[in-house]
Motif scaffolding. Structure first.
Motif, short mmCIF file in Angstrom:
data_model
loop_
_atom_site.label_atom_id
_atom_site.label_comp_id
_atom_site.label_asym_id
_atom_site.label_seq_id
_atom_site.Cartn_x
_atom_site.Cartn_y
_atom_site.Cartn_z
N ASP A 14 1.88 -9.79 -6.08
CA ASP A 14 1.90 -9.75 -5.17
C ASP A 14 1.08 -11.68 -5.46
O ASP A 14 0.98 -12.61 -4.48
N LYS A 15 0.76 -11.69 -6.92
CA LYS A 15 -0.04 -13.56 -7.78
C LYS A 15 1.10 -14.02 -6.74
O LYS A 15 0.87 -15.72 -7.00
N GLN A 16 2.33 -14.05 -6.55
CA GLN A 16 3.07 -14.55 -6.33
C GLN A 16 3.54 -15.78 -5.86
O GLN A 16 3.47 -16.46 -5.08
N ALA A 17 2.61 -15.62 -4.54
CA ALA A 17 2.62 -16.00 -3.52
C ALA A 17 1.69 -16.97 -2.97
O ALA A 17 2.11 -18.15 -2.40
N GLU A 18 0.70 -17.05 -4.62
CA GLU A 18 -0.03 -18.68 -4.00
C GLU A 18 1.00 -19.35 -5.11
O GLU A 18 0.64 -20.55 -4.88
N ILE A 19 1.78 -19.36 -5.82
CA ILE A 19 2.65 -20.84 -5.90
C ILE A 19 3.91 -20.79 -5.48
O ILE A 19 4.63 -22.01 -5.48
N GLY A 20 4.80 -19.46 -4.16
CA GLY A 20 6.03 -20.14 -3.96
C GLY A 20 6.88 -18.72 -3.55
O GLY A 20 5.83 -17.51 -3.32
N ARG A 21 8.20 -18.51 -3.83
CA ARG A 21 8.58 -17.89 -2.90
C ARG A 21 8.94 -16.65 -3.95
O ARG A 21 9.19 -16.83 -5.08
N LYS A 52 2.13 -4.76 -5.66
CA LYS A 52 0.65 -4.97 -5.69
C LYS A 52 -0.12 -4.18 -7.44
O LYS A 52 0.46 -4.11 -7.73
N PRO A 53 -1.26 -4.54 -7.75
CA PRO A 53 -1.69 -4.39 -8.53
C PRO A 53 -1.01 -2.83 -9.38
O PRO A 53 -1.47 -2.23 -8.65
N ASN A 54 -0.86 -2.82 -10.42
CA ASN A 54 0.35 -0.98 -11.15
C ASN A 54 0.76 -0.75 -10.41
O ASN A 54 0.88 0.24 -10.79
N GLU A 55 1.03 -1.01 -9.54
CA GLU A 55 2.23 -0.40 -8.17
C GLU A 55 3.50 0.31 -8.96
O GLU A 55 3.65 1.02 -8.87
#
Length: 185
Positions: free
Chosen positions: A129-136, A145-148
């Protein structure tokens, strides 16, 4: 632009730097949502039998050496849409190794797990999910999600797990990486 393409065509470092994978001998490999086939072709070059599956095989790379300019023979190439319900289910307990890179379709998790032979491995690397902060990608449908990923394969023997920044040349992205061994029973 050409240099970037050459880097993208190389197999993932998760594969090329794994000691666990160097122990595999003539395995049956599934490259799921294979795209250019860069990871599956790495195994094909090492003598493994590979099944390539993607919605379209038009992007499958034609390797240079040691092949003769054509897609290697002796492998299986399936143009299947894994998301619209038209594809047959993946064969159960067929593959020694299943590769999934940069692809997430949660309803396939049970089929992916079932496709791995007891004692076989899964290698999974995709965006968190953190990828959405920097791009596609930005759509949560395509972001873990974390640890998913670790939780999805919690009953498997964990060989490697990582979530965070992954470098690809000079570019980075946020991904989860998993290498896990399916229980023998």
């Amino acid at each position: 632009m050409q240099e970037k393409k050459l880097k993208a065509d190389a197999a993932s470092r998760l594969i090329t730097e794994s000691q666990e994978l160097s122990l595999l001998n003539k395995s049956e490999v599934l490259d799921l949502a294979c795209g250019s086939g860069r990871n599956g072709l790495w195994f094909a070059d090492k003598g493994h039998r590979v099944t390539f599956i993607d919605k379209s095989l038009a992007n499958l790379s034609v390797p240079s050496e040691p092949h003769t300019g054509s897609i290697p023979t002796g492998h299986t190439y399936l143009a299947w849409d894994l998301e619209d319900g038209s594809a047959p289910e993946l064969a159960q307990n067929k593959y020694d190794l299943v590769l999934v890179f940069n692809y997430l379709h949660r309803p396939l998790f049970p089929q992916i797990a079932a496709a791995v032979k007891p004692g076989g491995l899964i290698i999974y690397e995709t965006f968190i999910d953190k990828q959405a902060e920097i791009g596609r990608p930005r759509n949560p449908k395509f972001l873990l999600k974390p640890n998913e990923l670790k939780n999805e394969f919690e009953k498997w023997a964990l060989v490697h797990y990582f979530e965070g920044e992954v470098m690809n040349g000079s570019n980075f992205s946020y991904k989860a990486q998993l290498i896990a061994r399916k229980p023998n029973c």
